[in-house]
Design a protein around this motif. Structure first.
Motif, PDB file in Angstrom:
ATOM      1  N   SER A 226      -7.554   7.390  -5.492  1.00 22.19           N
ATOM      2  CA  SER A 226      -8.289   8.555  -5.016  1.00 22.19           C
ATOM      3  C   SER A 226      -7.591   9.195  -3.814  1.00 22.19           C
ATOM      4  N   PRO A 227      -7.545  10.536  -3.743  1.00 21.90           N
ATOM      5  CA  PRO A 227      -6.980  11.195  -2.552  1.00 21.90           C
ATOM      6  C   PRO A 227      -7.679  10.778  -1.264  1.00 21.90           C
ATOM      7  N   LEU A 228      -8.977  10.492  -1.343  1.00 22.01           N
ATOM      8  CA  LEU A 228      -9.688  10.052  -0.140  1.00 22.01           C
ATOM      9  C   LEU A 228      -9.143   8.724   0.361  1.00 22.01           C
ATOM     10  N   THR A 229      -8.806   7.833  -0.557  1.00 25.74           N
ATOM     11  CA  THR A 229      -8.234   6.547  -0.164  1.00 25.74           C
ATOM     12  C   THR A 229      -6.895   6.743   0.529  1.00 25.74           C
ATOM     13  N   TRP A 230      -6.092   7.670   0.022  1.00 21.60           N
ATOM     14  CA  TRP A 230      -4.773   7.903   0.606  1.00 21.60           C
ATOM     15  C   TRP A 230      -4.840   8.613   1.955  1.00 21.60           C
ATOM     16  N   LEU A 231      -6.004   9.171   2.295  1.00 19.01           N
ATOM     17  CA  LEU A 231      -6.167   9.783   3.620  1.00 19.01           C
ATOM     18  C   LEU A 231      -6.472   8.753   4.697  1.00 19.01           C
ATOM     19  N   SER A 232      -6.708   7.498   4.312  1.00 21.33           N
ATOM     20  CA  SER A 232      -7.105   6.457   5.257  1.00 21.33           C
ATOM     21  C   SER A 232      -5.991   5.439   5.438  1.00 21.33           C
ATOM     22  N   PRO A 233      -5.667   5.066   6.680  1.00 25.51           N
ATOM     23  CA  PRO A 233      -4.701   3.976   6.891  1.00 25.51           C
ATOM     24  C   PRO A 233      -5.138   2.665   6.247  1.00 25.51           C
ATOM     25  N   LEU A 234      -6.453   2.423   6.168  1.00 25.19           N
ATOM     26  CA  LEU A 234      -6.931   1.224   5.487  1.00 25.19           C
ATOM     27  C   LEU A 234      -6.638   1.309   3.988  1.00 25.19           C
ATOM     28  N   GLY A 235      -6.642   2.524   3.444  1.00 26.97           N
ATOM     29  CA  GLY A 235      -6.270   2.720   2.053  1.00 26.97           C
ATOM     30  C   GLY A 235      -4.792   2.486   1.819  1.00 26.97           C
ATOM     31  N   TRP A 236      -3.962   2.800   2.812  1.00 25.85           N
ATOM     32  CA  TRP A 236      -2.520   2.525   2.673  1.00 25.85           C
ATOM     33  C   TRP A 236      -2.286   1.024   2.530  1.00 25.85           C
ATOM     34  N   LEU A 237      -3.038   0.240   3.288  1.00 26.17           N
ATOM     35  CA  LEU A 237      -2.872  -1.216   3.232  1.00 26.17           C
ATOM     36  C   LEU A 237      -3.189  -1.751   1.838  1.00 26.17           C
ATOM     37  N   GLU A 238      -4.277  -1.295   1.248  1.00 23.01           N
ATOM     38  CA  GLU A 238      -4.628  -1.799  -0.083  1.00 23.01           C
ATOM     39  C   GLU A 238      -3.653  -1.290  -1.145  1.00 23.01           C
ATOM     40  N   ASN A 239      -3.146  -0.060  -0.983  1.00 20.52           N
ATOM     41  CA  ASN A 239      -2.197   0.481  -1.958  1.00 20.52           C
ATOM     42  C   ASN A 239      -0.809  -0.127  -1.831  1.00 20.52           C
ATOM     43  N   ALA A 244       0.728  -8.421  -5.721  1.00 21.63           N
ATOM     44  CA  ALA A 244       0.409  -7.838  -7.034  1.00 21.63           C
ATOM     45  C   ALA A 244       1.427  -6.751  -7.377  1.00 21.63           C
ATOM     46  N   GLY A 245       2.711  -7.075  -7.297  1.00 23.11           N
ATOM     47  CA  GLY A 245       3.747  -6.078  -7.553  1.00 23.11           C
ATOM     48  C   GLY A 245       3.885  -5.135  -6.379  1.00 23.11           C
ATOM     49  N   GLU A 246       4.384  -5.630  -5.276  1.00 27.34           N
ATOM     50  CA  GLU A 246       4.380  -4.903  -4.000  1.00 27.34           C
ATOM     51  C   GLU A 246       5.012  -3.510  -4.125  1.00 27.34           C
ATOM     52  N   ARG A 247       4.361  -2.548  -3.526  1.00 22.75           N
ATOM     53  CA  ARG A 247       4.895  -1.189  -3.422  1.00 22.75           C
ATOM     54  C   ARG A 247       5.491  -1.040  -2.017  1.00 22.75           C
ATOM     55  N   LEU A 252       6.396   3.156   4.266  1.00 19.48           N
ATOM     56  CA  LEU A 252       6.937   4.348   4.913  1.00 19.48           C
ATOM     57  C   LEU A 252       5.825   5.276   5.413  1.00 19.48           C
ATOM     58  N   VAL A 253       4.648   5.184   4.804  1.00 14.41           N
ATOM     59  CA  VAL A 253       3.540   6.063   5.212  1.00 14.41           C
ATOM     60  C   VAL A 253       3.053   5.709   6.618  1.00 14.41           C
ATOM     61  N   PRO A 254       2.656   4.440   6.894  1.00 12.41           N
ATOM     62  CA  PRO A 254       2.280   4.132   8.289  1.00 12.41           C
ATOM     63  C   PRO A 254       3.441   4.278   9.261  1.00 12.41           C
ATOM     64  N   LEU A 255       4.665   3.992   8.804  1.00 15.55           N
ATOM     65  CA  LEU A 255       5.812   4.171   9.694  1.00 15.55           C
ATOM     66  C   LEU A 255       5.945   5.631  10.107  1.00 15.55           C
TER      67      LEU A 255
END
Length: 534
Positions: A226-239, A244-247, A252-255
């Motif tokens: 969800s775009p809402l998840t990607w707007l949250s730093p906590l969402g970056w952590l889960e993504n 589970a196949g690390e991305r 680079l997003v929090p950096l």
């Protein structure tokens, strides 16, 4: 506070002069706070693999859990989606949101403490008159936060390495990244405001918004897309999808956010005077609503009370909505059912689940009462208490204004939690209200310890966070690990009756209330007899 322009000889050609000295001073000041919060956060994470292994020991049980998460929007809103059935992936799912939020809180408190708090106390103005660069205090604060997050990342990585080296590194870096995002956010806000209180409040509001955005996004999608998840730093952590196949590219997003916010903070730090901010402080009336010590205390606390109130109301609604599906959520997993029963009592899945979740809210309320009580320490250390006490206001009356808000505020936020929980559960207001209010005496005991430390040994007052953290740790992992009764009894929450569903026992409730009164009274006696910090 008198403002002063930083000297050209240190702020121009050597903007970072004195950073190493300030860093050592900051680490020395936080030699208790940082280790406690890092240790609590790391233990919350590292205790989870064994817990989950005992609850979901087979592939069939883990597959059932994944199906429950995929089909329950409320559960995803609380903990996020799960991307794998390994113990490492389940650990990242179960602890990621809360460990990330705790890292964020630790980081923002560190940065504000060593920037705005230092300026309010007058120490920064004194340092600025010497060979200290214009940006050295900000740099030292950010490096202190970086040290705390690096320690957390190392502990988590080392502790989870057995679940998979790559996933452990990813999860550790993800937690540190979330912490540094909020550290640099606090650095920006500290340049904008003129005092530490709104700096902490605004950054905490950003964290609250991040949690809400992530929750809304995860409730809408079961894969974190969800775009809402990607707007949250906590969402970056889960993504990041640790274990589970690390991305790896997600790091680079929090950096990028850290670099961008850090650049803004440094640019603003070079354009203002010590003690000043870019957002003008709103002048308040000296009479009327602020004519008394109690009214002044309310003015100082009202923003925090509002934030905690909204959070507890929403959390209660979420937990209440999940209680009806507790039987399906636990399924046929006897181990998970036993953990919930140890936390909430053997009164049926719904009542046990409600009791356990309300107990978690009580543990979190202990953080509120400690923060509110230690506001006294902040007012004294900044010098704002001295002008108030120089008039007709006595110490006990001044302290009472803050303590009434701290202790009565506990009742208020638990009442709101009961209201939200009853609304989410569809009734049963009376039993739920009793379950929420029975948490209050244990919270008051933690608050009483904070008053005792502040009144008798003010320099040790931050140790009250260690008390609250220990209670949180025991209440969080104790039942899951089936710790001995003697260990669980170290927390005041271990003596409370299990409501709803259980029998209300007045003995422990009254004993805890009396203990809280004794601790608070002893602390006030110490405050009345000792010298104020100057």
């Amino acid at each position: 506070m008198t403002t002063a322009v930083l000297p050209t000889r240190s702020g121009g050609s050597r903007p970072l002069a004195g950073t190493a000295v300030l860093l050592r001073f900051a680490l020395r000041r936080d030699r208790v706070l940082i280790p406690v919060w890092v240790a609590v956060n790391a233990l919350l994470v590292l205790s989870m693999p064994n817990t989950l292994g005992s609850l979901y020991g087979t592939a069939v049980e883990r597959a059932g859990l994944l199906r429950q998460v995929e089909t329950s929007a409320a559960l995803r809103a609380m903990t996020g989606p799960v991307f794998g059935d390994s113990l490492g992936a389940l650990t990242a799912w179960r602890t990621g949101v809360y460990a990330g939020a705790l890292a964020a809180v630790t980081s923002l408190l560190i940065v504000v403490r060593h920037t705005r708090d230092e300026e309010e106390s007058g120490r920064q103005e004194l340092l600025a008159s010497g060979a200290v660069g214009r940006r050295a205090p900000l740099t030292a604060a950010l490096l202190t936060a970086l040290a705390a997050n690096a320690a957390l990342a190392l502990l988590v990585t080392a502790g989870l390495a057995g679940q998979g080296a790559a996933g452990a590194v990813a999860f550790g870096l993800g937690l540190a990244g979330v912490g540094m995002v909020f550290a640099t956010a606090a650095a920006v806000v500290a340049q904008l405001t003129e005092s530490a209180r709104p700096a902490r409040g605004l950054t905490a509001a950003v964290l609250g918004a991040a949690f809400v955005l992530r929750a809304a996004g995860d409730a809408a999608a079961d894969d974190g897309s969800s775009p809402l998840t990607w707007l949250s730093p906590l969402g970056w952590l889960e993504n990041l999808r640790a274990f589970a196949g690390e991305r790896w590219w997600v790091l680079l997003v929090p950096l990028g956010a850290v670099l961008a916010q850090g650049a803004v903070a440094y640019a603003l730090a070079g354009r203002r005077d010590v003690g000043m901010g870019f957002l003008p402080a709103r002048p308040g009336p000296a009479t009327g609503r602020l004519g008394g010590a109690g009214a002044l205390a309310w003015r100082l606390h009202r923003g925090g009370v509002l934030g905690w109130s909204v959070g507890f109301l929403l959390a209660g609604a979420v937990y209440g909505g999940m209680a009806g599906a507790a039987t399906d959520l636990l399924g046929d997993n006897d181990d998970a059912r036993r953990v919930i029963e140890r936390m909430g009592g053997q009164t049926g899945p719904a009542d046990a689940f409600l009791s356990a979740m309300i107990g978690v809210l009580g543990l979190i309320a202990a953080l509120y009462v400690v923060a509110s009580v230690l506001r006294l320490s902040g007012e004294e250390g900044s010098g704002r208490a001295e002008p108030v006490l120089a008039g007709a206001v006595g110490r006990l009356r001044w302290a009472a204004g803050h303590l009434v808000i701290a202790f009565a505020g506990t009742v208020w936020i638990m009442l709101l939690a009961a209201l939200g929980c009853a609304a989410g559960h569809g009734g049963r207001t009376g039993p739920i209200l009793a379950a929420c209010l029975v948490q209050v005496p244990a919270v008051w005991v933690v608050g009483g310890v904070a008053v005792l430390l502040y009144g008798l040994v003010p320099r040790a007052a931050p140790a009250a966070w260690a008390v609250a953290g220990t209670a949180l740790l025991i209440g969080w992992v104790g039942p899951a690990l089936d710790l001995p009764r003697a260990v669980l009894d170290l927390s005041p929450f271990g003596h409370l009756p299990k409501l709803p569903g259980g029998e209300l026992e007045w003995g422990p409730v009254l004993a805890l209330t009396g203990l809280a009164a004794v601790l608070t009274g002893a602390g006030l006696v110490g405050l009345r007899r000792r010298d104020l910090a100057s």
